[in-house]
Scaffold this motif. Structure first.
Motif, PDB file in Angstrom:
ATOM      1  N   ASP A  28      -2.648  52.442  -3.748  1.00 33.51           N
ATOM      2  CA  ASP A  28      -3.073  51.087  -4.079  1.00 33.51           C
ATOM      3  C   ASP A  28      -4.377  50.893  -3.934  1.00 33.51           C
ATOM      4  O   ASP A  28      -5.041  51.532  -3.010  1.00 33.51           O
ATOM      5  CB  ASP A  28      -2.339  50.137  -3.086  1.00 33.51           C
ATOM      6  CG  ASP A  28      -0.885  50.004  -3.448  1.00 33.51           C
ATOM      7  OD1 ASP A  28      -0.492  50.284  -4.428  1.00 33.51           O
ATOM      8  OD2 ASP A  28      -0.121  49.426  -2.605  1.00 33.51           O
ATOM      9  N   ALA A  29      -5.184  50.458  -4.785  1.00 34.91           N
ATOM     10  CA  ALA A  29      -6.524  50.188  -4.781  1.00 34.91           C
ATOM     11  C   ALA A  29      -6.802  48.677  -4.339  1.00 34.91           C
ATOM     12  O   ALA A  29      -6.739  47.793  -5.015  1.00 34.91           O
ATOM     13  CB  ALA A  29      -7.374  50.365  -5.993  1.00 34.91           C
ATOM     14  N   VAL A  30      -7.056  48.747  -3.197  1.00 31.47           N
ATOM     15  CA  VAL A  30      -7.265  47.320  -2.297  1.00 31.47           C
ATOM     16  C   VAL A  30      -8.686  47.029  -2.292  1.00 31.47           C
ATOM     17  O   VAL A  30      -9.056  45.719  -1.770  1.00 31.47           O
ATOM     18  CB  VAL A  30      -6.460  47.146  -1.125  1.00 31.47           C
ATOM     19  CG1 VAL A  30      -4.754  47.220  -1.091  1.00 31.47           C
ATOM     20  CG2 VAL A  30      -6.758  48.243  -0.291  1.00 31.47           C
ATOM     21  N   GLY A  31      -9.492  47.912  -2.406  1.00 31.73           N
ATOM     22  CA  GLY A  31     -11.092  47.647  -2.043  1.00 31.73           C
ATOM     23  C   GLY A  31     -11.391  47.451  -0.550  1.00 31.73           C
ATOM     24  O   GLY A  31     -10.653  47.724   0.308  1.00 31.73           O
ATOM     25  N   THR A  32     -12.551  46.956  -0.360  1.00 33.25           N
ATOM     26  CA  THR A  32     -13.197  46.605   0.906  1.00 33.25           C
ATOM     27  C   THR A  32     -13.263  44.955   1.217  1.00 33.25           C
ATOM     28  O   THR A  32     -13.155  44.368  -0.056  1.00 33.25           O
ATOM     29  CB  THR A  32     -14.326  47.249   1.075  1.00 33.25           C
ATOM     30  OG1 THR A  32     -15.397  46.641   0.173  1.00 33.25           O
ATOM     31  CG2 THR A  32     -14.304  48.842   0.990  1.00 33.25           C
ATOM     32  N   SER A  33     -13.636  44.677   2.439  1.00 35.60           N
ATOM     33  CA  SER A  33     -13.715  43.174   2.629  1.00 35.60           C
ATOM     34  C   SER A  33     -15.031  42.586   1.719  1.00 35.60           C
ATOM     35  O   SER A  33     -14.992  41.458   1.320  1.00 35.60           O
ATOM     36  CB  SER A  33     -14.189  42.735   4.034  1.00 35.60           C
ATOM     37  OG  SER A  33     -15.006  43.717   4.519  1.00 35.60           O
TER      38      SER A  33
END
Length: 199
Positions: free
Chosen positions: A52-57
């Motif tokens: 899963d590519a959820v990224g950063t804040s």
């Protein structure tokens, strides 16, 4: 190294997630994705991981990617089904088809309450295409889905519009997008966990 590699999600000091592999004897620990990835799932032949590519804040994302461990950890983000407009949040780990040719994953668009709309996407594992298998309503979470051993059916939990009313429970969806039938319906549908088919 009798058992090969283990893949896992680690948490960096700032809370960002990252995917690692390590040999089962503890050697060769390495990050195989940049920061912002989680939920690694091995392909049937053990050569790739779906993540899963959820990224950063600072840079959130919503996608699924394939890491090719036999090709310098090449990272391929699976295309989104643009016909669905604004993309949704990924929910639950991706799931490989038994032959490794496709990956299914679930995303959702929450509403203002505790529910929303969920989408099961099926993508070719080489990143060339993605389609939406089916759309359904959900309560608390979408969670895991499961492929049948022949790769033609996916089991999921949620609510499906049947005629003019919603039916809630565990369903089977065919790859042509049709929902074949309700397997189980009850008040506990929102907490149903799909553990998979018998081999």
């Amino acid at each position: 190294n009798a058992y090969g590699e283990i893949a896992f999600t680690g948490r960096l000091p700032d809370g960002t997630l990252q995917v690692y592999t390590v040999n089962s004897d503890g050697s060769d620990l390495r990050a195989i994705t940049p920061a912002g990835y989680r939920s690694p799932v091995w392909s049937p032949d053990g050569s790739k991981l779906a993540v899963d590519a959820v990224g950063t804040s600072a840079d959130p994302k919503g996608a699924v990617a394939i890491v090719d461990l036999r090709n310098s950890d090449q990272l391929t983000t699976l295309p989104l089904d643009q016909s669905r407009g604004v993309y949704q949040q990924i929910d639950g780990p991706p799931t490989w088809a038994p032959d490794g040719s496709k990956v299914a994953f679930t995303a959702f668009q929450p509403d203002e309450g505790s529910g929303g709309t969920a989408y099961i996407h099926v993508a070719s594992s080489d990143g060339t295409s993605t389609s939406t298998l089916t759309t359904y309503s959900f309560g608390v979470s979408v969670g895991r889905i499961a492929w049948s051993p022949d790769g033609q059916t996916i089991a999921f939990a949620g609510g499906v519009l049947q005629g003019s009313s919603m039916a809630y429970g565990v369903f089977l969806a065919n790859l042509d997008g049709s929902v074949s039938h309700l397997l189980y319906g009850g008040a506990a549908y929102a907490d149903a966990v799909i553990d998979g088919f018998t081999p």
